[in-house]
Motif scaffolding. Structure first.
Motif, PDB file in Angstrom:
ATOM      1  N   ALA A  19       0.843  -1.192   0.000  1.00 45.95           N
ATOM      2  CA  ALA A  19       0.000   0.000   0.000  1.00 45.95           C
ATOM      3  C   ALA A  19       0.880   1.244   0.000  1.00 45.95           C
ATOM      4  O   ALA A  19       2.024   1.218   0.467  1.00 45.95           O
ATOM      5  N   LYS A  20       0.330   2.300  -0.538  1.00 48.37           N
ATOM      6  CA  LYS A  20       0.978   3.612  -0.528  1.00 48.37           C
ATOM      7  C   LYS A  20      -0.065   4.602  -0.022  1.00 48.37           C
ATOM      8  O   LYS A  20      -0.901   5.074  -0.804  1.00 48.37           O
ATOM      9  N   PRO A  21      -0.064   4.896   1.265  1.00 45.27           N
ATOM     10  CA  PRO A  21      -1.170   5.652   1.847  1.00 45.27           C
ATOM     11  C   PRO A  21      -1.364   7.049   1.278  1.00 45.27           C
ATOM     12  O   PRO A  21      -2.497   7.526   1.158  1.00 45.27           O
ATOM     13  N   VAL A  22      -0.256   7.709   0.910  1.00 43.81           N
ATOM     14  CA  VAL A  22      -0.339   9.082   0.401  1.00 43.81           C
ATOM     15  C   VAL A  22       0.481   9.180  -0.878  1.00 43.81           C
ATOM     16  O   VAL A  22       1.637   8.751  -0.910  1.00 43.81           O
ATOM     17  N   ALA A  23      -0.112   9.751  -1.913  1.00 38.84           N
ATOM     18  CA  ALA A  23       0.617   9.915  -3.176  1.00 38.84           C
ATOM     19  C   ALA A  23       0.226  11.226  -3.843  1.00 38.84           C
ATOM     20  O   ALA A  23      -0.970  11.523  -3.991  1.00 38.84           O
ATOM     21  N   SER A  24       1.215  11.997  -4.255  1.00 41.29           N
ATOM     22  CA  SER A  24       0.977  13.159  -5.100  1.00 41.29           C
ATOM     23  C   SER A  24       1.538  12.845  -6.483  1.00 41.29           C
ATOM     24  O   SER A  24       2.269  11.882  -6.663  1.00 41.29           O
ATOM     25  N   GLY A  25       1.176  13.665  -7.451  1.00 39.40           N
ATOM     26  CA  GLY A  25       1.577  13.363  -8.817  1.00 39.40           C
ATOM     27  C   GLY A  25       0.690  12.288  -9.424  1.00 39.40           C
ATOM     28  O   GLY A  25       1.171  11.318 -10.006  1.00 39.40           O
ATOM     29  N   CYS A  26      -0.618  12.450  -9.286  1.00 39.75           N
ATOM     30  CA  CYS A  26      -1.570  11.452  -9.774  1.00 39.75           C
ATOM     31  C   CYS A  26      -2.249  11.934 -11.057  1.00 39.75           C
ATOM     32  O   CYS A  26      -2.372  13.134 -11.303  1.00 39.75           O
ATOM     33  N   GLU A  27      -2.687  10.983 -11.868  1.00 43.89           N
ATOM     34  CA  GLU A  27      -3.321  11.287 -13.150  1.00 43.89           C
ATOM     35  C   GLU A  27      -4.838  11.109 -13.059  1.00 43.89           C
ATOM     36  O   GLU A  27      -5.310  10.117 -12.505  1.00 43.89           O
ATOM     37  N   PRO A  28      -5.586  12.046 -13.626  1.00 38.48           N
ATOM     38  CA  PRO A  28      -7.049  11.883 -13.669  1.00 38.48           C
ATOM     39  C   PRO A  28      -7.429  10.724 -14.602  1.00 38.48           C
ATOM     40  O   PRO A  28      -6.861  10.574 -15.672  1.00 38.48           O
ATOM     41  N   THR A  29      -8.351   9.901 -14.161  1.00 38.01           N
ATOM     42  CA  THR A  29      -8.876   8.807 -14.980  1.00 38.01           C
ATOM     43  C   THR A  29     -10.391   8.780 -14.791  1.00 38.01           C
ATOM     44  O   THR A  29     -10.922   9.431 -13.880  1.00 38.01           O
ATOM     45  N   PRO A  30     -11.108   8.019 -15.619  1.00 40.88           N
ATOM     46  CA  PRO A  30     -12.562   7.914 -15.420  1.00 40.88           C
ATOM     47  C   PRO A  30     -12.937   7.374 -14.044  1.00 40.88           C
ATOM     48  O   PRO A  30     -14.048   7.622 -13.563  1.00 40.88           O
ATOM     49  N   LYS A  31     -12.017   6.643 -13.407  1.00 42.86           N
ATOM     50  CA  LYS A  31     -12.293   6.081 -12.080  1.00 42.86           C
ATOM     51  C   LYS A  31     -11.789   6.976 -10.952  1.00 42.86           C
ATOM     52  O   LYS A  31     -11.915   6.616  -9.779  1.00 42.86           O
ATOM     53  N   GLY A  32     -11.221   8.128 -11.286  1.00 41.45           N
ATOM     54  CA  GLY A  32     -10.665   9.011 -10.272  1.00 41.45           C
ATOM     55  C   GLY A  32      -9.159   9.135 -10.443  1.00 41.45           C
ATOM     56  O   GLY A  32      -8.573   8.596 -11.395  1.00 41.45           O
ATOM     57  N   LEU A  33      -8.516   9.830  -9.522  1.00 42.66           N
ATOM     58  CA  LEU A  33      -7.075  10.003  -9.599  1.00 42.66           C
ATOM     59  C   LEU A  33      -6.358   8.674  -9.368  1.00 42.66           C
ATOM     60  O   LEU A  33      -6.745   7.892  -8.492  1.00 42.66           O
ATOM     61  N   ARG A  34      -5.338   8.437 -10.171  1.00 40.12           N
ATOM     62  CA  ARG A  34      -4.554   7.213 -10.033  1.00 40.12           C
ATOM     63  C   ARG A  34      -3.062   7.563 -10.050  1.00 40.12           C
ATOM     64  O   ARG A  34      -2.621   8.404 -10.829  1.00 40.12           O
ATOM     65  N   ASN A  35      -2.303   6.885  -9.196  1.00 39.46           N
ATOM     66  CA  ASN A  35      -0.869   7.103  -9.078  1.00 39.46           C
ATOM     67  C   ASN A  35      -0.123   5.917  -9.669  1.00 39.46           C
ATOM     68  O   ASN A  35      -0.427   4.764  -9.344  1.00 39.46           O
TER      69      ASN A  35
END
Length: 226
Positions: A37-53
């Protein structure tokens, strides 16, 4: 018997996820169940399912126990900036107790080999005077330190190890990840790290053009972990 570790780095961009994915693959090759698991992530991409890292997705790929994305990476932020700044801009409070409850749910899956990956270096702020290291302390997890081998890495590694010890957590092992293959006196630097870090080296990963989990796993040795 299940093993769980907190993955920390000596800095940002030292290949924490690359090494974490390699460790997970090495565990799978030993027929161990895996989860990360990665509890906190910045630098995420918008996708139809929400932000993904991309780092969280790489961990999911190497996890044999499948959880919903939101369980693996509950706090996602689009800008590639310090998590506490991204959270503040998004109006989100990063509370250690909230992260603790979420990560305990991951650990309760009782995979044979579980990794909780931090963000950046050891002392990354969350909010107020709280740090991501406070989560590792609350989870009471031994730490695997990813050392990004480049100029200055000895100082960063030793200071990180000292901070981890001062926080009362054991350093289970460290990985030399050669992020700059042109590092001067590479062998001498690696020898200095081995002499001074108070934990076994799990492997020396060279700079790889294609740093896949499979390729990285070849250089890692889980048998030195307690």
């Amino acid at each position: 018997m299940s093993q769980a570790y907190f993955i920390a780095g000596t800095d940002t961009d030292v290949g924490k996820t690359t090494i974490a994915a390699g460790l997970l693959r090495a565990a799978r090759l030993q027929n161990l169940s895996t989860l990360a698991a990665k509890p906190v992530a910045s630098g995420c991409e918008p996708t139809p399912k929400g932000l993904r890292n991309s780092d969280a997705l790489a961990l999911i790929d190497e996890s044999s126990i499948k959880l919903a994305y939101e369980q693996v990476n509950p706090f996602t932020f689009e800008p590639a900036i310090a998590p506490h700044v991204a959270a503040r801009e998004a109006g989100v409070a990063l509370e250690v107790n909230v992260l603790l409850g979420l990560m305990r749910q991951v650990l309760e899956q009782r995979a044979d080999f579980t990794l909780i990956e931090g963000a950046g270096g050891w002392r990354v702020p969350l909010s107020g005077h709280a740090y991501l290291s406070d989560l590792a302390i609350a989870l009471k997890l031994p730490v695997i330190l990813v050392v990004g081998v480049r100029l200055g890495c000895i100082n960063h590694a030793l200071l990180s190890a000292e901070a981890i010890a001062r926080d009362g957590l054991p350093l289970a092992g460290w990985v030399a990840n050669i992020v700059d293959p042109r590092t001067s006196r590479l062998e001498e630097n690696l020898a200095s790290l081995a002499e001074r870090l108070p934990a076994p080296c799990l492997g020396r990963v060279p700079w790889l053009k294609q740093a896949s989990a499979e390729a990285v796993a070849e250089y890692l040795h889980l048998d030195v972990l307690d």
